[in-house]
Design a protein around this motif. Structure first.
Motif, PDB file in Angstrom:
ATOM      1  N   GLN A  95       9.437   7.513   9.531  1.00  0.00           N
ATOM      2  CA  GLN A  95      10.378   6.897   8.602  1.00  0.00           C
ATOM      3  C   GLN A  95       9.782   5.634   7.977  1.00  0.00           C
ATOM      4  O   GLN A  95       9.919   5.391   6.765  1.00  0.00           O
ATOM      5  CB  GLN A  95      11.676   6.562   9.329  1.00  0.00           C
ATOM      6  N   THR A  96       9.109   4.823   8.789  1.00  0.00           N
ATOM      7  CA  THR A  96       8.471   3.614   8.273  1.00  0.00           C
ATOM      8  C   THR A  96       7.364   3.961   7.289  1.00  0.00           C
ATOM      9  O   THR A  96       7.202   3.312   6.247  1.00  0.00           O
ATOM     10  CB  THR A  96       7.904   2.788   9.437  1.00  0.00           C
ATOM     11  N   PHE A  97       6.613   5.012   7.592  1.00  0.00           N
ATOM     12  CA  PHE A  97       5.524   5.441   6.724  1.00  0.00           C
ATOM     13  C   PHE A  97       6.071   5.914   5.380  1.00  0.00           C
ATOM     14  O   PHE A  97       5.545   5.560   4.309  1.00  0.00           O
ATOM     15  CB  PHE A  97       4.725   6.551   7.407  1.00  0.00           C
ATOM     16  N   LYS A  98       7.155   6.701   5.402  1.00  0.00           N
ATOM     17  CA  LYS A  98       7.758   7.183   4.160  1.00  0.00           C
ATOM     18  C   LYS A  98       8.327   6.030   3.336  1.00  0.00           C
ATOM     19  O   LYS A  98       8.213   6.013   2.106  1.00  0.00           O
ATOM     20  CB  LYS A  98       8.863   8.194   4.472  1.00  0.00           C
ATOM     21  N   MET A 150       7.276   2.952   3.287  1.00  0.00           N
ATOM     22  CA  MET A 150       6.167   2.225   2.686  1.00  0.00           C
ATOM     23  C   MET A 150       5.664   2.941   1.431  1.00  0.00           C
ATOM     24  O   MET A 150       5.434   2.312   0.387  1.00  0.00           O
ATOM     25  CB  MET A 150       5.035   2.066   3.697  1.00  0.00           C
ATOM     26  N   LEU A 151       5.516   4.269   1.513  1.00  0.00           N
ATOM     27  CA  LEU A 151       5.055   5.016   0.348  1.00  0.00           C
ATOM     28  C   LEU A 151       6.073   4.973  -0.780  1.00  0.00           C
ATOM     29  O   LEU A 151       5.706   4.910  -1.960  1.00  0.00           O
ATOM     30  CB  LEU A 151       4.777   6.468   0.747  1.00  0.00           C
ATOM     31  N   LYS A 152       7.351   4.990  -0.415  1.00  0.00           N
ATOM     32  CA  LYS A 152       8.402   4.933  -1.442  1.00  0.00           C
ATOM     33  C   LYS A 152       8.356   3.619  -2.203  1.00  0.00           C
ATOM     34  O   LYS A 152       8.633   3.569  -3.414  1.00  0.00           O
ATOM     35  CB  LYS A 152       9.766   5.129  -0.781  1.00  0.00           C
ATOM     36  N   ASN A 153       7.997   2.526  -1.492  1.00  0.00           N
ATOM     37  CA  ASN A 153       7.888   1.225  -2.166  1.00  0.00           C
ATOM     38  C   ASN A 153       6.764   1.198  -3.193  1.00  0.00           C
ATOM     39  O   ASN A 153       6.772   0.379  -4.114  1.00  0.00           O
ATOM     40  CB  ASN A 153       7.666   0.115  -1.130  1.00  0.00           C
ATOM     41  N   PHE A 154       5.804   2.115  -3.036  1.00  0.00           N
ATOM     42  CA  PHE A 154       4.708   2.210  -3.991  1.00  0.00           C
ATOM     43  C   PHE A 154       4.942   3.321  -5.012  1.00  0.00           C
ATOM     44  O   PHE A 154       4.024   3.707  -5.742  1.00  0.00           O
ATOM     45  CB  PHE A 154       3.389   2.463  -3.263  1.00  0.00           C
ATOM     46  N   GLY A 155       6.165   3.882  -5.036  1.00  0.00           N
ATOM     47  CA  GLY A 155       6.517   4.891  -6.020  1.00  0.00           C
ATOM     48  C   GLY A 155       6.172   6.303  -5.627  1.00  0.00           C
ATOM     49  O   GLY A 155       6.196   7.208  -6.476  1.00  0.00           O
ATOM     50  N   LEU A 215       8.408  11.391  -0.939  1.00  0.00           N
ATOM     51  CA  LEU A 215       8.129  12.589  -0.151  1.00  0.00           C
ATOM     52  C   LEU A 215       9.431  13.304   0.167  1.00  0.00           C
ATOM     53  O   LEU A 215      10.481  12.662   0.327  1.00  0.00           O
ATOM     54  CB  LEU A 215       7.417  12.210   1.160  1.00  0.00           C
ATOM     55  N   PRO A 216       9.395  14.628   0.253  1.00  0.00           N
ATOM     56  CA  PRO A 216      10.608  15.379   0.617  1.00  0.00           C
ATOM     57  C   PRO A 216      11.110  14.965   1.993  1.00  0.00           C
ATOM     58  O   PRO A 216      10.323  14.568   2.867  1.00  0.00           O
ATOM     59  CB  PRO A 216      10.140  16.838   0.596  1.00  0.00           C
ATOM     60  N   GLU A 217      12.419  15.054   2.180  1.00  0.00           N
ATOM     61  CA  GLU A 217      12.997  14.666   3.459  1.00  0.00           C
ATOM     62  C   GLU A 217      12.499  15.560   4.591  1.00  0.00           C
ATOM     63  O   GLU A 217      12.380  15.137   5.725  1.00  0.00           O
ATOM     64  CB  GLU A 217      14.527  14.731   3.374  1.00  0.00           C
ATOM     65  N   SER A 218      12.210  16.837   4.263  1.00  0.00           N
ATOM     66  CA  SER A 218      11.766  17.771   5.299  1.00  0.00           C
ATOM     67  C   SER A 218      10.289  17.597   5.646  1.00  0.00           C
ATOM     68  O   SER A 218       9.824  18.143   6.651  1.00  0.00           O
ATOM     69  CB  SER A 218      12.012  19.207   4.838  1.00  0.00           C
ATOM     70  N   PHE A 219       9.568  16.840   4.810  1.00  0.00           N
ATOM     71  CA  PHE A 219       8.135  16.683   5.060  1.00  0.00           C
ATOM     72  C   PHE A 219       7.905  15.691   6.202  1.00  0.00           C
ATOM     73  O   PHE A 219       8.434  14.588   6.208  1.00  0.00           O
ATOM     74  CB  PHE A 219       7.437  16.186   3.787  1.00  0.00           C
ATOM     75  N   ARG A 220       7.098  16.134   7.174  1.00  0.00           N
ATOM     76  CA  ARG A 220       6.775  15.279   8.316  1.00  0.00           C
ATOM     77  C   ARG A 220       5.270  15.030   8.331  1.00  0.00           C
ATOM     78  O   ARG A 220       4.497  15.907   8.706  1.00  0.00           O
ATOM     79  CB  ARG A 220       7.218  15.929   9.623  1.00  0.00           C
TER      80      ARG A 220
END
Length: 364
Positions: A59-62, A64-69, A72-77
């Protein structure tokens, strides 16, 4: 009289004070001049496969990536082993200003095996009020290491999941200090004592004039101070170097029941009492014997047990303590008895219960 001349005369008087006294800066703190604890939640990247794979790490990794635009899909792990979520904390010294740096400590929150070789990404450090006071980032210095073999064997030295970043935090917001406001400065004694508080107030009044210092309670002394900040700094530099003779500590006996450490204060005394110490050893030995009867008697062969009980008493001398026995006699007498730390504790407790120990018995 000019302020510089007054300060010079006061410093001369302070230096001439007895050498057995202590400076105010060594026994008291200025109220409001203190450290502030900061804490943050961040991510360490670049680990050589020693990271972790947990739901909150993903969740933290996603996030962080979201803050950079990058969405990722919710189902993607994501399968990442080179990242770890960490707690970052630091102590913010008083009077530190924006742009200055401080050291930060980084600790793993999850299942990471080691933080060695990792880099902390930008992490906000917040105070108790929820505001951001510093930002931390940088490469970790980890003193510990761990190694694991294919058969499951593992070697760990020190703590590989905790690291530091020297000067890794940059101050973004200063803490407002009450040092420069008001008409008074308040000193807080590190060890509360009414006698020491009065002695400190008297020492300040002897140098600055009557009524300049007032003891508020057993730990606080209020001193009138100039309002001008520069004069207040010079004024405080004089106050903190005034010599004060602290009051004698209360009579205490400190016992650490886990390590057997016993510390006896110098004012501990004994009332008239007699102490004896001895050891009683009971040894029980079992021996097996075979009973073989006379063949003509028609008896049977049986196995019998024979018990031997040996009681040995280790006699010791009895010591009489006269009124006003001091620490020296107490320690010497206990050493002559030859008692172990656990036995000394029993002796001290018995003396306290008998009302023969003049002092507080504290067991930690």
């Amino acid at each position: 009289m000019k302020a510089k001349t007054l300060i010079g005369m006061l410093l001369f008087l302070i230096i001439a004070m007895p050498a057995d006294a202590q400076r105010i800066k060594d026994i008291a703190n200025v109220q409001g001049v203190r450290n502030n604890q900061l804490i943050g939640y961040g991510m360490v990247v670049g680990l050589p496969g020693t990271g972790e794979k947990t739901r909150y790490t993903e969740q933290t990794f996603k996030t962080m990536l979201k803050n950079f635009g990058i969405n990722l899909p919710e189902s993607f792990r994501p399968k990442v082993k080179n990242v770890a979520v960490v707690a970052v904390h630091a102590d913010m010294p008083p009077f530190i200003k924006p742009g200055q740096t401080l050291d930060v400590t980084v600790s793993s929150l999850g299942e990471a095996k080691s933080l060695r070789g990792g880099t902390l990404l930008q992490t906000f450090l917040k105070g108790v009020d929820g505001n951001v006071y510093a930002i931390a980032q940088g490469s970790l210095v980890v003193s510990g290491f761990s190694a694991e073999g294919l058969d499951g064997s593992k070697v760990i030295q020190n703590t590989p999941t905790v690291g530091r970043i020297p000067n890794g935090g940059i101050i973004e917001r200063a803490v407002v200090s009450p040092f420069s406001s008001g008409d008074f400065l308040t000193f807080n004694l590190r060890r509360a004592d009414f006698s020491t508080a009065k002695a400190m107030a008297d020492a300040i009044n002897d140098l600055l004039g009557a009524g300049m210092a007032r003891p508020l309670d057993a730990s606080s002394i209020q001193v009138s101070a100039p309002r001008d900040v520069s004069q207040r700094v010079s004024f405080l530099s004089v106050l903190e170097n005034i010599q004060v003779e602290p009051a004698s500590e209360a009579a205490k006996v400190i016992v650490n029941s886990r390590t057997g450490t016993i510390v006896v204060g110098q004012n501990v005394q004994l009332f008239p009492a007699a102490v004896t110490h001895g050891g009683l050893t009971v040894t029980i030995a079992e021996a097996t014997q075979v009973s073989q009867p006379n063949p003509l008697a028609g008896g049977e062969t049986v196995v019998t047990s024979e018990s031997t009980i040996d009681v040995a008493e280790d006699s010791r001398r009895m010591f009489m303590f006269d009124p006003g026995t001091t620490l020296d006699e107490l320690v010497r007498a206990v050493n002559l008895v030859g008692a172990a730390p656990s036995d000394v504790l029993a002796i001290l407790e018995a003396l306290k219960m008998a009302g023969a120990l003049h002092g507080e018995l504290i067991i930690i």
